[in-house]
Structure formats: structure tokens, C-alpha cells
Design a protein around this motif. Structure first.
Motif, PDB file in Angstrom:
ATOM      1  N   MET A   1      53.738  42.568  95.765  1.00  0.00           N
ATOM      2  CA  MET A   1      55.126  42.197  95.940  1.00  0.00           C
ATOM      3  C   MET A   1      55.978  43.062  95.015  1.00  0.00           C
ATOM      4  SD  MET A   1      57.093  38.561  95.451  1.00  0.00           S
ATOM      5  CE  MET A   1      56.153  37.793  96.724  1.00  0.00           C
ATOM      6  N   GLU A  31      57.059  45.729 103.027  1.00  0.00           N
ATOM      7  CA  GLU A  31      56.469  45.005 101.902  1.00  0.00           C
ATOM      8  C   GLU A  31      57.102  43.624 101.734  1.00  0.00           C
ATOM      9  OE1 GLU A  31      53.980  46.209 100.176  1.00  0.00           O
ATOM     10  OE2 GLU A  31      54.040  48.258 100.928  1.00  0.00           O
ATOM     11  N   ASN A  32      56.380  42.760 101.046  1.00  0.00           N
ATOM     12  CA  ASN A  32      56.984  41.518 100.580  1.00  0.00           C
ATOM     13  C   ASN A  32      57.831  41.871  99.369  1.00  0.00           C
ATOM     14  OD1 ASN A  32      55.749  39.755 102.405  1.00  0.00           O
ATOM     15  ND2 ASN A  32      53.909  39.667 101.167  1.00  0.00           N
ATOM     16  N   TRP A  34      60.777  40.509  96.358  1.00  0.00           N
ATOM     17  CA  TRP A  34      61.365  39.396  95.629  1.00  0.00           C
ATOM     18  C   TRP A  34      62.758  39.809  95.198  1.00  0.00           C
ATOM     19  CZ3 TRP A  34      62.723  38.841  90.351  1.00  0.00           C
ATOM     20  CH2 TRP A  34      63.041  37.534  89.979  1.00  0.00           C
TER      21      TRP A  34
END
Length: 52
Positions: A1, A31-32, A34
């Protein structure tokens, strides 16, 4: 992440620079990621102040 910053999020949303927008889109779509509360707040401020 990956954690992304305000610049990456703005480029993804606005795509005002084609090369940077494409790189941001590729990262976020692949992609993940955040996004911190601070980045969300800064992005809202930038969008309101610059792109309103």
C-alpha cells in the motif's frame, strides 16, 4: 500500500498536467493507496481555492 500526498491526488482528480496526471492515474488505479485526512483537507482547500 502506498500513501499518496496532496499533489498526487490533485493531479489524479484534475489532470491539469497530462504527464503527471497519467502517472497519478496509473499509480492509483494499479495500487491500493492510503489518503490521510490531512491530504483530503488540503485537496479540498486547493480545489476550492484554485479550481473553483
Amino acid at each position: 500500500m502506498f500513501a499518496i500526498d496532496t499533489n498526487v491526488l490533485i493531479r489524479y482528480l484534475v489532470n491539469d498536467d497530462a504527464a503527471q496526471g497519467a502517472r497519478a492515474r496509473a499509480l492509483i488505479d494499479r495500487e491500493n493507496v492510503w489518503v490521510s485526512k490531512t491530504v483530503v483537507l488540503e485537496s479540498a482547500w486547493v480545489l476550492e481555492a484554485v479550481y473553483h
